[in-house]
Write a protein that holds these residues in place. Sequence first.
Motif, PDB file in Angstrom:
ATOM      1  N   ASP A   1       0.816  -1.222   0.000  1.00 58.35           N
ATOM      2  CA  ASP A   1       0.000   0.000   0.000  1.00 58.35           C
ATOM      3  C   ASP A   1       0.848   1.270   0.000  1.00 58.35           C
ATOM      4  O   ASP A   1       0.474   2.259  -0.630  1.00 58.35           O
ATOM      5  CB  ASP A   1      -0.958   0.008   1.199  1.00 58.35           C
ATOM      6  CG  ASP A   1      -2.064  -1.040   1.058  1.00 58.35           C
ATOM      7  OD1 ASP A   1      -2.343  -1.453  -0.083  1.00 58.35           O
ATOM      8  OD2 ASP A   1      -2.635  -1.424   2.096  1.00 58.35           O
ATOM      9  N   ASP A   2       1.987   1.262   0.703  1.00 60.26           N
ATOM     10  CA  ASP A   2       2.862   2.441   0.724  1.00 60.26           C
ATOM     11  C   ASP A   2       3.419   2.721  -0.672  1.00 60.26           C
ATOM     12  O   ASP A   2       3.478   3.869  -1.112  1.00 60.26           O
ATOM     13  CB  ASP A   2       4.016   2.252   1.716  1.00 60.26           C
ATOM     14  CG  ASP A   2       3.549   2.244   3.167  1.00 60.26           C
ATOM     15  OD1 ASP A   2       2.496   2.843   3.455  1.00 60.26           O
ATOM     16  OD2 ASP A   2       4.250   1.631   3.997  1.00 60.26           O
ATOM     17  N   GLU A   3       3.827   1.670  -1.368  1.00 62.30           N
ATOM     18  CA  GLU A   3       4.364   1.827  -2.719  1.00 62.30           C
ATOM     19  C   GLU A   3       3.271   2.285  -3.684  1.00 62.30           C
ATOM     20  O   GLU A   3       3.507   3.169  -4.521  1.00 62.30           O
ATOM     21  CB  GLU A   3       5.003   0.516  -3.188  1.00 62.30           C
ATOM     22  CG  GLU A   3       6.262   0.170  -2.405  1.00 62.30           C
ATOM     23  CD  GLU A   3       6.712  -1.260  -2.591  1.00 62.30           C
ATOM     24  OE1 GLU A   3       7.937  -1.497  -2.519  1.00 62.30           O
ATOM     25  OE2 GLU A   3       5.857  -2.159  -2.797  1.00 62.30           O
ATOM     26  N   LYS A   4       2.087   1.726  -3.548  1.00 64.15           N
ATOM     27  CA  LYS A   4       0.970   2.148  -4.403  1.00 64.15           C
ATOM     28  C   LYS A   4       0.619   3.611  -4.145  1.00 64.15           C
ATOM     29  O   LYS A   4       0.326   4.360  -5.089  1.00 64.15           O
ATOM     30  CB  LYS A   4      -0.258   1.267  -4.154  1.00 64.15           C
ATOM     31  CG  LYS A   4      -0.110  -0.130  -4.715  1.00 64.15           C
ATOM     32  CD  LYS A   4      -1.333  -0.969  -4.402  1.00 64.15           C
ATOM     33  CE  LYS A   4      -1.149  -2.392  -4.899  1.00 64.15           C
ATOM     34  NZ  LYS A   4      -2.293  -3.251  -4.561  1.00 64.15           N
ATOM     35  N   ALA A   5       0.663   4.028  -2.892  1.00 64.12           N
ATOM     36  CA  ALA A   5       0.363   5.430  -2.555  1.00 64.12           C
ATOM     37  C   ALA A   5       1.367   6.373  -3.206  1.00 64.12           C
ATOM     38  O   ALA A   5       0.992   7.434  -3.724  1.00 64.12           O
ATOM     39  CB  ALA A   5       0.354   5.623  -1.036  1.00 64.12           C
ATOM     40  N   VAL A   6       2.628   5.977  -3.227  1.00 62.04           N
ATOM     41  CA  VAL A   6       3.661   6.794  -3.868  1.00 62.04           C
ATOM     42  C   VAL A   6       3.406   6.880  -5.370  1.00 62.04           C
ATOM     43  O   VAL A   6       3.508   7.961  -5.963  1.00 62.04           O
ATOM     44  CB  VAL A   6       5.076   6.235  -3.572  1.00 62.04           C
ATOM     45  CG1 VAL A   6       6.118   6.858  -4.468  1.00 62.04           C
ATOM     46  CG2 VAL A   6       5.432   6.471  -2.110  1.00 62.04           C
ATOM     47  N   VAL A   7       3.046   5.777  -5.990  1.00 55.65           N
ATOM     48  CA  VAL A   7       2.780   5.795  -7.436  1.00 55.65           C
ATOM     49  C   VAL A   7       1.538   6.649  -7.729  1.00 55.65           C
ATOM     50  O   VAL A   7       1.497   7.360  -8.735  1.00 55.65           O
ATOM     51  CB  VAL A   7       2.664   4.375  -8.021  1.00 55.65           C
ATOM     52  CG1 VAL A   7       2.354   4.436  -9.515  1.00 55.65           C
ATOM     53  CG2 VAL A   7       3.953   3.590  -7.795  1.00 55.65           C
ATOM     54  N   ARG A   8       0.556   6.620  -6.841  1.00 53.43           N
ATOM     55  CA  ARG A   8      -0.605   7.502  -7.026  1.00 53.43           C
ATOM     56  C   ARG A   8      -0.167   8.970  -6.975  1.00 53.43           C
ATOM     57  O   ARG A   8      -0.630   9.792  -7.775  1.00 53.43           O
ATOM     58  CB  ARG A   8      -1.670   7.216  -5.956  1.00 53.43           C
ATOM     59  CG  ARG A   8      -2.518   6.006  -6.265  1.00 53.43           C
ATOM     60  CD  ARG A   8      -3.759   5.910  -5.374  1.00 53.43           C
ATOM     61  NE  ARG A   8      -3.453   5.629  -3.985  1.00 53.43           N
ATOM     62  CZ  ARG A   8      -3.262   4.407  -3.478  1.00 53.43           C
ATOM     63  NH1 ARG A   8      -3.361   3.340  -4.262  1.00 53.43           N
ATOM     64  NH2 ARG A   8      -3.000   4.243  -2.206  1.00 53.43           N
TER      65      ARG A   8
END
Length: 149
Positions: free
Chosen positions: A127-134
């Motif tokens: 989720d942290d990595e996905k949040a950064v990509v968002r």
Amino acid sequence: MLNWLKDKSNEARARLTAEVSKFRNRTFMEAVVASCALVAAADGTVSSDEKQKMAGYMRNSDELKHFAMTDVIAYFEKVVGNFDFDSAIGKAEALKVIGRLRDNDEQARVMVRVACAIGASDGTFDDDEKAVVREICLELGLKPADFDL
């Protein structure tokens, strides 16, 4: 003699084309590396899998393969070093570099896909990595939903 001159002219033209291409694509290279560093640092550690995935992409990309891997790694280390100094400043600097692709939709989309691949390279796209990509998507004016985020 004429053939020899023609061959030398073609060689010089090929070298010049490669140098111009390298100069023209430096912004793309730096944005890809900054996005990879940003995603890799999202979970608190930069894994060797994430570094290797980025290096593999750089070696295989027609637009980026002419960059020396030592230059790519040095730029990656510089970006990661900004996070070590201060995570908020590191993130802001990385997003600034990434934002340079805002006007190039094709390169921006490729960069986001690479960032997603880097996030998943260690076996989990958390989720942290996905949040950064968002955040990267928003910086570029792209819709995160286009990338299943």
